[in-house]
Design a protein around this motif. Structure first.
Motif: not given
Length: 90
Positions: A53-56, A58-59, A62
């Motif tokens: 999942d791209p959003k997860g 990225l989180r 980071s």
């Protein structure tokens, strides 16, 4: 033939204290480097377990990069940061 010495001989008859003095670490500095190494391993493990999942991703990525940054700062400056804690004045 001339003798060639790379380093002067060091007497290490008193054990670990001499060894740590020669490498420039104290017991507290060695513990700080060990803690930084464990945090760095945790950060690398976090990076390797990113989701699709791209959003997860990225989180979590980071957060892993931030953890790795903390480990590097602790490895470089940890003995300086914690030196004020161990030198208590009575």
């Amino acid at each position: 033939m001339r003798s060639f010495n790379l380093a002067k001989p060091v007497d290490m008859s008193t054990g670990f204290k001499d060894f740590f003095d020669t490498i420039g670490l104290t017991g507290g500095g060695l513990v700080t480097k060990g803690v930084a190494a464990v945090i760095a391993v945790i950060a690398v493990r976090m990076l390797l377990q990113l989701s699709s999942d791209p959003k997860g991703a990225l989180r979590k990525g980071s957060m892993a990069i931030g953890t790795l940054f903390v480990a590097v700062v602790l490895a470089l400056y940890g003995d300086t940061l914690f030196s004020t804690v161990t030198e208590a004045k009575g």
